[in-house]
Design an enzyme around this catalytic site. Structure first.
Site, PDB file in Angstrom:
ATOM      1  N   SER A   1      16.330  -1.849  83.202  1.00 41.37           N
ATOM      2  CA  SER A   1      14.977  -1.679  83.718  1.00 41.37           C
ATOM      3  C   SER A   1      14.329  -3.028  83.952  1.00 41.37           C
ATOM      4  O   SER A   1      14.635  -4.015  83.256  1.00 41.37           O
ATOM      5  CB  SER A   1      14.183  -0.894  82.664  1.00 41.37           C
ATOM      6  OG  SER A   1      12.811  -0.983  82.905  1.00 41.37           O
TER       7      SER A   1
ATOM      8  N   LYS B   1      16.721  -1.699  75.966  1.00 41.06           N
ATOM      9  CA  LYS B   1      17.406  -2.016  77.235  1.00 41.06           C
ATOM     10  C   LYS B   1      17.980  -3.436  77.186  1.00 41.06           C
ATOM     11  O   LYS B   1      19.114  -3.672  77.599  1.00 41.06           O
ATOM     12  CB  LYS B   1      16.445  -1.854  78.416  1.00 41.06           C
ATOM     13  CG  LYS B   1      16.075  -0.414  78.703  1.00 41.06           C
ATOM     14  CD  LYS B   1      17.274   0.372  79.193  1.00 41.06           C
ATOM     15  CE  LYS B   1      17.133   1.859  79.040  1.00 41.06           C
ATOM     16  NZ  LYS B   1      18.351   2.606  79.323  1.00 41.06           N
TER      17      LYS B   1
ATOM     18  N   TYR C   1      11.140   0.318  73.457  1.00 38.25           N
ATOM     19  CA  TYR C   1      11.967   0.865  74.539  1.00 38.25           C
ATOM     20  C   TYR C   1      12.615  -0.277  75.332  1.00 38.25           C
ATOM     21  O   TYR C   1      13.834  -0.298  75.549  1.00 38.25           O
ATOM     22  CB  TYR C   1      11.130   1.759  75.480  1.00 38.25           C
ATOM     23  CG  TYR C   1      11.820   1.977  76.803  1.00 38.25           C
ATOM     24  CD1 TYR C   1      12.939   2.803  76.868  1.00 38.25           C
ATOM     25  CD2 TYR C   1      11.409   1.312  77.965  1.00 38.25           C
ATOM     26  CE1 TYR C   1      13.620   2.975  78.081  1.00 38.25           C
ATOM     27  CE2 TYR C   1      12.075   1.478  79.159  1.00 38.25           C
ATOM     28  CZ  TYR C   1      13.179   2.308  79.219  1.00 38.25           C
ATOM     29  OH  TYR C   1      13.859   2.468  80.398  1.00 38.25           O
TER      30      TYR C   1
HETATM   31  P1  NAD Z   1      15.437  11.193  82.037  1.00 38.72           P
HETATM   32  O1  NAD Z   1      14.840  11.373  80.691  1.00 38.72           O
HETATM   33  O2  NAD Z   1      14.982  12.086  83.118  1.00 38.72           O
HETATM   34  O3  NAD Z   1      17.027  11.252  81.951  1.00 38.72           O
HETATM   35  C1  NAD Z   1      17.744  10.855  80.805  1.00 38.72           C
HETATM   36  C2  NAD Z   1      18.687  11.985  80.477  1.00 38.72           C
HETATM   37  O4  NAD Z   1      19.457  11.615  79.343  1.00 38.72           O
HETATM   38  C3  NAD Z   1      17.959  13.288  80.092  1.00 38.72           C
HETATM   39  O5  NAD Z   1      18.515  14.353  80.826  1.00 38.72           O
HETATM   40  C4  NAD Z   1      18.225  13.452  78.598  1.00 38.72           C
HETATM   41  O6  NAD Z   1      18.327  14.806  78.242  1.00 38.72           O
HETATM   42  C5  NAD Z   1      19.538  12.719  78.449  1.00 38.72           C
HETATM   43  N1  NAD Z   1      19.783  12.130  77.127  1.00 38.72           N
HETATM   44  C6  NAD Z   1      18.982  11.318  76.393  1.00 38.72           C
HETATM   45  N2  NAD Z   1      19.602  10.971  75.250  1.00 38.72           N
HETATM   46  C7  NAD Z   1      20.831  11.555  75.266  1.00 38.72           C
HETATM   47  C8  NAD Z   1      21.932  11.580  74.383  1.00 38.72           C
HETATM   48  N3  NAD Z   1      21.913  10.912  73.224  1.00 38.72           N
HETATM   49  N4  NAD Z   1      23.016  12.308  74.711  1.00 38.72           N
HETATM   50  C9  NAD Z   1      23.066  12.993  75.877  1.00 38.72           C
HETATM   51  N5  NAD Z   1      22.057  13.012  76.753  1.00 38.72           N
HETATM   52  C10 NAD Z   1      20.950  12.301  76.456  1.00 38.72           C
HETATM   53  O7  NAD Z   1      15.188   9.655  82.453  1.00 38.72           O
HETATM   54  P2  NAD Z   1      15.425   8.956  83.846  1.00 38.72           P
HETATM   55  O8  NAD Z   1      14.091   8.600  84.411  1.00 38.72           O
HETATM   56  O9  NAD Z   1      16.382   9.702  84.673  1.00 38.72           O
HETATM   57  O10 NAD Z   1      16.069   7.604  83.348  1.00 38.72           O
HETATM   58  C11 NAD Z   1      17.464   7.409  83.324  1.00 38.72           C
HETATM   59  C12 NAD Z   1      17.766   6.038  82.770  1.00 38.72           C
HETATM   60  O11 NAD Z   1      17.118   5.039  83.547  1.00 38.72           O
HETATM   61  C13 NAD Z   1      17.286   5.813  81.341  1.00 38.72           C
HETATM   62  O12 NAD Z   1      18.250   5.047  80.662  1.00 38.72           O
HETATM   63  C14 NAD Z   1      16.008   5.038  81.509  1.00 38.72           C
HETATM   64  O13 NAD Z   1      15.743   4.235  80.395  1.00 38.72           O
HETATM   65  C15 NAD Z   1      16.326   4.197  82.738  1.00 38.72           C
HETATM   66  N6  NAD Z   1      15.151   3.789  83.500  1.00 38.72           N
HETATM   67  C16 NAD Z   1      14.253   4.729  83.908  1.00 38.72           C
HETATM   68  C17 NAD Z   1      13.119   4.332  84.627  1.00 38.72           C
HETATM   69  C18 NAD Z   1      12.079   5.340  85.035  1.00 38.72           C
HETATM   70  O14 NAD Z   1      10.925   4.925  85.268  1.00 38.72           O
HETATM   71  N7  NAD Z   1      12.398   6.604  85.180  1.00 38.72           N
HETATM   72  C19 NAD Z   1      12.939   2.987  84.945  1.00 38.72           C
HETATM   73  C20 NAD Z   1      13.896   2.062  84.537  1.00 38.72           C
HETATM   74  C21 NAD Z   1      14.996   2.479  83.805  1.00 38.72           C
HETATM   75  C1  WQD Z   2       2.252   1.956  87.138  1.00 37.66           C
HETATM   76  C2  WQD Z   2       0.874   1.403  87.450  1.00 37.66           C
HETATM   77  C3  WQD Z   2      -0.545   1.251  85.527  1.00 37.66           C
HETATM   78  C4  WQD Z   2      -0.822   5.595  84.873  1.00 37.66           C
HETATM   79  C5  WQD Z   2       6.903   2.033  83.292  1.00 37.66           C
HETATM   80  C6  WQD Z   2       7.662   1.429  82.144  1.00 37.66           C
HETATM   81  C7  WQD Z   2       8.846   0.659  82.646  1.00 37.66           C
HETATM   82  C8  WQD Z   2       9.715   1.520  83.572  1.00 37.66           C
HETATM   83  C9  WQD Z   2       8.894   2.168  84.645  1.00 37.66           C
HETATM   84  C10 WQD Z   2      11.494   2.545  82.324  1.00 37.66           C
HETATM   85  C11 WQD Z   2       0.374   0.409  86.409  1.00 37.66           C
HETATM   86  C12 WQD Z   2      -1.098   2.248  86.521  1.00 37.66           C
HETATM   87  C13 WQD Z   2      -0.516   4.322  85.354  1.00 37.66           C
HETATM   88  C14 WQD Z   2      -2.151   6.081  84.995  1.00 37.66           C
HETATM   89  C15 WQD Z   2      -2.762   4.017  86.095  1.00 37.66           C
HETATM   90  N1  WQD Z   2      10.349   2.592  82.877  1.00 37.66           N
HETATM   91  N2  WQD Z   2      -1.474   3.562  85.963  1.00 37.66           N
HETATM   92  N3  WQD Z   2      -3.081   5.265  85.607  1.00 37.66           N
HETATM   93  O1  WQD Z   2       3.994   0.768  83.405  1.00 37.66           O
HETATM   94  O2  WQD Z   2       4.827  -0.125  85.628  1.00 37.66           O
HETATM   95  O3  WQD Z   2       6.397   0.994  84.121  1.00 37.66           O
HETATM   96  O4  WQD Z   2       7.783   2.860  84.064  1.00 37.66           O
HETATM   97  O5  WQD Z   2      12.235   1.608  82.207  1.00 37.66           O
HETATM   98  O6  WQD Z   2       9.556   0.246  81.529  1.00 37.66           O
HETATM   99  O7  WQD Z   2       6.794   0.563  81.428  1.00 37.66           O
HETATM  100  O8  WQD Z   2       4.710   2.359  85.259  1.00 37.66           O
HETATM  101  O9  WQD Z   2       3.831   4.434  86.222  1.00 37.66           O
HETATM  102  O10 WQD Z   2       3.146   3.792  83.878  1.00 37.66           O
HETATM  103  O11 WQD Z   2       2.272   2.463  85.802  1.00 37.66           O
HETATM  104  O12 WQD Z   2      -3.627   3.332  86.631  1.00 37.66           O
HETATM  105  O13 WQD Z   2      -2.497   7.179  84.557  1.00 37.66           O
HETATM  106  O14 WQD Z   2      -0.056   2.481  87.436  1.00 37.66           O
HETATM  107  O15 WQD Z   2      -1.571   0.520  84.920  1.00 37.66           O
HETATM  108  O16 WQD Z   2      -0.372  -0.555  87.096  1.00 37.66           O
HETATM  109  P1  WQD Z   2       4.884   0.896  84.561  1.00 37.66           P
HETATM  110  P2  WQD Z   2       3.506   3.371  85.259  1.00 37.66           P
END
Ligand code: NAD
Ligand code: WQD
Length: 340
Positions: free
Chosen positions: A124, A154, A150
């Site tokens: 991430s 990562k 979190y």
């Molecule tokens: P998500 O929660 O929708 O998907 C994760 C999936 O993993 C879920 O279906 C959950 O049931 C499963 N899971 C969690 N722990 C598990 C375990 N121990 N065994 C088996 N299954 C398990 O999340 P997502 O948004 O699809 O994110 C996927 C990956 O990308 C994650 O690693 C997350 O940290 C990373 N990521 C997400 C975002 C985001 O904003 N969505 C941003 C950057 C990185």
């Molecule tokens: C986006 C923008 C808020 C909610 C997060 C995780 C990051 C990654 C992606 C997993 C910011 C603003 C938000 C609201 C708002 N996930 N906001 N009102 O914080 O950039 O990233 O998700 O890896 O690790 O931190 O995403 O969607 O929460 O916020 O004004 O109700 O929207 O301040 O500027 P963020 P977000």
């Protein structure tokens, strides 16, 4: 046919990646404990793609994970399995270290035992920590730091992969650092399912649009950005999914050791711009209230994804309006998410 194991493949990004992989002719095996997803997702992936998926409902920390490698000929693994809620990770750090790290360690150990070396890891942009505006766009070689447990899982995950490669040079791994994924598949059948009050902006906006929440709170309008509200690099989840295919293709072609790629559009949008685009998409003005900053938020971030473009042949195609339209279609078609 090459088979790809998607750990956490029933989740938001995993399900979209499954669809794109099936479309490209790969076999897909999914392992997910459904802690943040539903079995329905598997049916929907199959319906969209008209292909079948082999599904294991299992925790990837379990010793039984090994059975998947015994029963299937796996060519590459993409590990999405993790908990991802920043605020929850501050309240329950051990839950995050336990799940996000033990699942990764178990996966890498079993892969090594069964001679599977190609690995893609969901990291991430959070590993760039407190980015200053002067540091933008963020490049892969930027100093890494984190601001919450979190994010630390990562960063530690990335280090674990690097150390595993030091010890066993057969490992062939790509770490993908996603920026802010939003949007949904154009069918409106899969998308981000969010229970409770969403912490992230897009699921919050969709809930305001359907009247489940009265307005969106804009977290601060005194940032050093064009209109004072936070700027992020939103990326369509289907573009992100396609990035995984490019990464897998690279691993099949080259021995990379461990390499790192940003996946973003390279463009930042402010909260107000996102609200405007989403209002257009759903055909009504989204009410908002300007409130205080949220702890830990930075002014602005966006990616330098030129390395992915150069080395993987990947770049994002969808713009912000398309992201909002697809998020809205998903929400409209599934007002209660996957819940039946
Ligand atoms: P998500 O929660 O929708 O998907 C994760 C999936 O993993 C879920 O279906 C959950 O049931 C499963 N899971 C969690 N722990 C598990 C375990 N121990 N065994 C088996 N299954 C398990 O999340 P997502 O948004 O699809 O994110 C996927 C990956 O990308 C994650 O690693 C997350 O940290 C990373 N990521 C997400 C975002 C985001 O904003 N969505 C941003 C950057 C990185
Ligand atoms: C986006 C923008 C808020 C909610 C997060 C995780 C990051 C990654 C992606 C997993 C910011 C603003 C938000 C609201 C708002 N996930 N906001 N009102 O914080 O950039 O990233 O998700 O890896 O690790 O931190 O995403 O969607 O929460 O916020 O004004 O109700 O929207 O301040 O500027 P963020 P977000």
């Amino acid at each position: 046919m090459k088979n790809i194991l998607l750990a956490g493949g029933a989740g938001y990004i995993g399900s979209h990646t499954a669809v794109e992989l099936l479309k490209s002719g790969y076999g897909v095996v999914i392992v997910d404990n459904l802690s943040n997803s539903y079995h329905t997702v598997i049916d929907r992936i199959e319906k969209i793609s008209s292909k079948t998926v082999k599904f294991y409902e299992m925790d990837t920390r379990s010793a039984d994970l090994e059975n998947i490698f015994k029963e299937n000929d796996i060519d590459a693994v993409v590990d999405f399995a993790a908990y991802k809620a920043v605020g929850d990770s501050v309240a329950n750090p051990l839950k995050y270290y336990d799940n996000n790290l033990l699942s990764l360690i178990n996966m890498l150990s079993i892969m090594a035992k069964y001679g599977v070396h190609n690995f893609v890891f969901s990291s991430s942009a959070t590993v760039y920590g407190d980015l200053d505006i002067e540091d933008l766009p963020a490049k892969e070689d930027h100093r890494l730091s984190t601001t919450n447990p979190y994010g630390t899982t990562k960063l530690m995950g990335e280090k674990i992969i690097k150390d595993a490669w030091f010890a066993n040079r057969d490992l062939n791994a790509i770490v993908l650092r996603y920026f802010n994924p939003i949007g949904a598949h154009e069918s409106g059948m899969i998308g981000e399912d969010c229970t409770g009050i969403p912490a992230n902006i897009m699921p919050y906006l969709t809930k305001v649009a359907v009247g489940e929440l009265p307005h969106i709170n804009v977290f601060g309008n005194d940032y050093r950005t064009k209109d004072g509200t936070g700027v992020r690099d939103y990326i369509h989840v289907v573009d992100l999914a396609k990035g995984h295919i490019k990464a897998i293709e690279k691993l099949f072609k080259d021995q990379v050791g461990v390499d790192y790629y940003n996946l973003g559009t390279g463009r930042g949008y402010s909260v107000m711009e996102l609200i405007e685009s989403f209002s257009k998409a759903c055909g009504r003005e989204i009410p908002y209230k300007i409130g205080p900053r949220r702890d830990g938020d930075i002014d602005m971030t966006y990616a330098d994804s030129s390395k992915a473009e150069r080395e993987l042949g990947w770049s994002a195609e969808y713009d912000i309006d398309r992201m909002c339209q697809d998020s809205w279609r998903w929400q409209k078609n599934n007002p209660r998410g996957y819940e039946e």
